[in-house]
Design an enzyme around this catalytic site. Structure first.
Site, PDB file in Angstrom:
ATOM      1  N   ARG A  47       0.848  -1.191   0.000  1.00 17.72           N
ATOM      2  CA  ARG A  47       0.000   0.000   0.000  1.00 17.72           C
ATOM      3  C   ARG A  47       0.885   1.244   0.000  1.00 17.72           C
ATOM      4  O   ARG A  47       1.953   1.269   0.619  1.00 17.72           O
ATOM      5  CB  ARG A  47      -0.911   0.025   1.235  1.00 17.72           C
ATOM      6  CG  ARG A  47      -2.060  -0.976   1.198  1.00 17.72           C
ATOM      7  CD  ARG A  47      -3.122  -0.608   0.141  1.00 17.72           C
ATOM      8  NE  ARG A  47      -4.246  -1.525   0.116  1.00 17.72           N
ATOM      9  CZ  ARG A  47      -4.386  -2.573  -0.704  1.00 17.72           C
ATOM     10  NH1 ARG A  47      -3.443  -2.851  -1.593  1.00 17.72           N
ATOM     11  NH2 ARG A  47      -5.474  -3.322  -0.653  1.00 17.72           N
TER      12      ARG A  47
ATOM     13  N   HIS B 274      -0.799   0.043  -9.848  1.00 19.06           N
ATOM     14  CA  HIS B 274      -1.464  -0.885  -8.922  1.00 19.06           C
ATOM     15  C   HIS B 274      -1.982  -2.119  -9.677  1.00 19.06           C
ATOM     16  O   HIS B 274      -3.193  -2.378  -9.740  1.00 19.06           O
ATOM     17  CB  HIS B 274      -2.609  -0.184  -8.182  1.00 19.06           C
ATOM     18  CG  HIS B 274      -3.014  -0.902  -6.923  1.00 19.06           C
ATOM     19  ND1 HIS B 274      -3.423  -0.268  -5.783  1.00 19.06           N
ATOM     20  CD2 HIS B 274      -3.067  -2.231  -6.624  1.00 19.06           C
ATOM     21  CE1 HIS B 274      -3.714  -1.150  -4.841  1.00 19.06           C
ATOM     22  NE2 HIS B 274      -3.504  -2.364  -5.346  1.00 19.06           N
TER      23      HIS B 274
HETATM   24  P1  NAP Z   1      -1.523 -11.774   4.805  1.00 21.32           P
HETATM   25  O1  NAP Z   1      -1.629 -13.180   4.364  1.00 21.32           O
HETATM   26  O2  NAP Z   1      -2.468 -11.280   5.840  1.00 21.32           O
HETATM   27  O3  NAP Z   1      -0.034 -11.570   5.319  1.00 21.32           O
HETATM   28  C1  NAP Z   1       0.370 -10.440   6.031  1.00 21.32           C
HETATM   29  C2  NAP Z   1       1.770 -10.670   6.577  1.00 21.32           C
HETATM   30  O4  NAP Z   1       2.231  -9.466   7.181  1.00 21.32           O
HETATM   31  C3  NAP Z   1       1.830 -11.755   7.647  1.00 21.32           C
HETATM   32  O5  NAP Z   1       3.002 -12.519   7.520  1.00 21.32           O
HETATM   33  C4  NAP Z   1       1.871 -10.946   8.938  1.00 21.32           C
HETATM   34  O6  NAP Z   1       2.540 -11.601  10.021  1.00 21.32           O
HETATM   35  C5  NAP Z   1       2.690  -9.762   8.497  1.00 21.32           C
HETATM   36  N1  NAP Z   1       2.460  -8.618   9.387  1.00 21.32           N
HETATM   37  C6  NAP Z   1       1.303  -7.968   9.647  1.00 21.32           C
HETATM   38  N2  NAP Z   1       1.500  -6.978  10.539  1.00 21.32           N
HETATM   39  C7  NAP Z   1       2.812  -7.017  10.857  1.00 21.32           C
HETATM   40  C8  NAP Z   1       3.615  -6.261  11.730  1.00 21.32           C
HETATM   41  N3  NAP Z   1       3.128  -5.267  12.485  1.00 21.32           N
HETATM   42  N4  NAP Z   1       4.935  -6.577  11.819  1.00 21.32           N
HETATM   43  C9  NAP Z   1       5.449  -7.586  11.090  1.00 21.32           C
HETATM   44  N5  NAP Z   1       4.721  -8.340  10.220  1.00 21.32           N
HETATM   45  C10 NAP Z   1       3.435  -8.054  10.121  1.00 21.32           C
HETATM   46  O7  NAP Z   1      -1.659 -10.783   3.579  1.00 21.32           O
HETATM   47  P2  NAP Z   1      -1.391 -11.080   2.019  1.00 21.32           P
HETATM   48  O8  NAP Z   1      -2.545 -11.775   1.398  1.00 21.32           O
HETATM   49  O9  NAP Z   1      -0.046 -11.684   1.878  1.00 21.32           O
HETATM   50  O10 NAP Z   1      -1.389  -9.586   1.433  1.00 21.32           O
HETATM   51  C11 NAP Z   1      -0.506  -8.605   1.914  1.00 21.32           C
HETATM   52  C12 NAP Z   1      -0.889  -7.229   1.397  1.00 21.32           C
HETATM   53  O11 NAP Z   1      -0.569  -7.124   0.019  1.00 21.32           O
HETATM   54  C13 NAP Z   1      -2.390  -6.899   1.431  1.00 21.32           C
HETATM   55  O12 NAP Z   1      -2.790  -6.493   2.725  1.00 21.32           O
HETATM   56  C14 NAP Z   1      -2.490  -5.791   0.410  1.00 21.32           C
HETATM   57  O13 NAP Z   1      -2.326  -4.525   1.028  1.00 21.32           O
HETATM   58  C15 NAP Z   1      -1.323  -6.052  -0.522  1.00 21.32           C
HETATM   59  N6  NAP Z   1      -1.775  -6.433  -1.890  1.00 21.32           N
HETATM   60  C16 NAP Z   1      -1.411  -5.649  -2.932  1.00 21.32           C
HETATM   61  C17 NAP Z   1      -1.799  -6.006  -4.204  1.00 21.32           C
HETATM   62  C18 NAP Z   1      -1.391  -5.187  -5.399  1.00 21.32           C
HETATM   63  O14 NAP Z   1      -1.884  -5.423  -6.500  1.00 21.32           O
HETATM   64  N7  NAP Z   1      -0.477  -4.251  -5.260  1.00 21.32           N
HETATM   65  C19 NAP Z   1      -2.569  -7.159  -4.412  1.00 21.32           C
HETATM   66  C20 NAP Z   1      -2.925  -7.921  -3.313  1.00 21.32           C
HETATM   67  C21 NAP Z   1      -2.519  -7.558  -2.046  1.00 21.32           C
HETATM   68  P3  NAP Z   1       1.939 -12.930  10.659  1.00 21.32           P
HETATM   69  O15 NAP Z   1       2.124 -14.000   9.606  1.00 21.32           O
HETATM   70  O16 NAP Z   1       2.757 -13.167  11.846  1.00 21.32           O
HETATM   71  O17 NAP Z   1       0.469 -12.651  10.921  1.00 21.32           O
HETATM   72  C1  GLV Z   2      -5.163  -5.227  -4.061  1.00 20.40           C
HETATM   73  O1  GLV Z   2      -4.448  -4.300  -3.839  1.00 20.40           O
HETATM   74  C2  GLV Z   2      -5.668  -6.102  -3.067  1.00 20.40           C
HETATM   75  O2  GLV Z   2      -5.559  -5.792  -1.873  1.00 20.40           O
HETATM   76  O3  GLV Z   2      -6.217  -7.154  -3.443  1.00 20.40           O
END
Ligand code: NAP
Ligand code: GLV
Length: 306
Positions: free
Chosen positions: A221, A269
């Site tokens: 983000r 994005h």
């Molecule tokens: P997820 O499965 O919820 O993973 C989040 C990770 O971040 C987990 O490993 C979590 O730790 C860690 N985390 C959260 N808070 C933390 C903190 N304070 N300190 C250290 N580590 C922390 O999420 P995801 O599905 O991988 O997605 C991640 C993010 O990618 C989304 O929230 C979104 O903003 C972004 N995204 C972007 C796009 C794009 O097109 N640019 C697309 C999809 C997603 P734990 O494992 O210990 O809980």
């Molecule tokens: C895209 O940014 C998503 O959070 O899926």
């Protein structure tokens, strides 16, 4: 069972048709002000009015992985909030990040510039061991990205809230290990959710701990990154460049300095897009699980913010 569809900026018909096919018997309709109460909602950037008018919702299904925008709204008490759990995003994210890391490491941008200038020239191969990559966030997307990078034999580090063990990845956890993680990294990939704990996490104090000539890839983000601090570190030479897919304001305003900074590569994005068919299949399965009282992956912990 009634399902309300309220996704800003999304063409509804293919979603409605897909959800109706996947959930025979369900009434799936686009929400409008004054619509009848629904059991479940499929949402992206809905207005506050939607939730104010639908306090009985049991399930709220976000058609993205990140729920930061959704959690800014007042949500119906007792509703389960569910986000997309991969649904075809992790392979896209792995492609995007590996492409960005390899493009930088192999200097393909410089080769492209040379070729455009009609120059046939070679650069000295760089040492992979000198390009350790740190992945912030080892969730659904971060773990896949870290594993993909390790296949290219980069030294890979990962940082998460809770401790992890991932083959080929040196894992760090929690605020106390953040500095060790940053100092061990030259390329930094951000895949954290946006929460009060992670907002502005890519700032002068943290980015200046990366190894000299560092590189930043932000695919999570825009509000994770303090834009002025990135520019200052690029100007000072501590950072060599950045690839950014997400921004504080999207679309990135025309006057924003990132457009003019040759060391920054920008994409709109698009690193991991929501894939409609995969998402519909996943949401339908999750609605069935919620109706049956079964646990499901992707349930958002509202207190944690992701
Ligand atoms: P997820 O499965 O919820 O993973 C989040 C990770 O971040 C987990 O490993 C979590 O730790 C860690 N985390 C959260 N808070 C933390 C903190 N304070 N300190 C250290 N580590 C922390 O999420 P995801 O599905 O991988 O997605 C991640 C993010 O990618 C989304 O929230 C979104 O903003 C972004 N995204 C972007 C796009 C794009 O097109 N640019 C697309 C999809 C997603 P734990 O494992 O210990 O809980
Ligand atoms: C895209 O940014 C998503 O959070 O899926």
């Amino acid at each position: 069972m009634k399902i309300a569809f309220c996704c800003t900026g999304t063409k509804p018909e293919p979603w409605l048709n897909g959800l109706r096919t996947a959930l025979p018997g369900a009434e799936v309709e686009v929400w409008h002000a004054g619509a009848a109460p629904a059991e479940h909602a499929v949402v992206w950037a809905p207005p506050q009015q939607f939730f104010d008018e639908q306090p009985q919702l049991k399930g709220i299904f976000n058609i993205g992985a990140g729920v930061d925008a959704l959690l800014k709204l007042r949500l119906p008490a007792g509703a389960t909030v569910v986000r997309l759990d991969d649904a075809g995003m992790s392979v896209q994210m792995a492609e995007y990040v590996c492409h960005a890391v390899i493009r930088h490491f192999r200097e393909f941008d410089a080769y492209e510039a040379d070729i455009l200038a009609g120059k046939w020239s070679y650069r000295k191969p760089r040492e992979r061991a000198e390009f350790p990559v740190g992945v912030m966030g080892l969730g659904v997307l971060g773990e896949r990205v870290a594993k993909a990078l390790s296949q290219f034999e980069f030294p890979v580090m990962g940082w998460s809230r809770s401790a992890k063990t991932i083959a080929g990845v040196q894992c760090f956890a929690g605020a106390t290990q953040l500095s060790d993680f940053l100092r061990a990294s030259k390329v930094l990939v951000n895949l954290l959710p946006l929460t009060p704990d992670t907002r502005d996490i890519l700032r002068l104090e943290t980015l200046s701990q990366l190894q000299g000539g560092g590189y930043v890839i932000n695919v999570a983000r825009g509000a994770h990154l303090v834009d002025e601090d990135l520019i200052a570190l690029l100007d000072s030479g501590h950072l060599a460049g950045a690839t950014l897919d997400v921004f504080r304001d999207e679309p990135l305003p025309a006057e924003h300095p990132f457009w003019q900074q040759p060391k920054i590569s920008i994409t709109p994005h698009t690193s991991a897009r929501t894939l409609r068919d995969e998402s519909i299949a996943q949401i339908a399965g999750k609605i069935r699980a919620l109706e049956a009282g079964q646990p499901m992956a992707g349930t958002v912990d509202l207190a944690r913010g992701y």
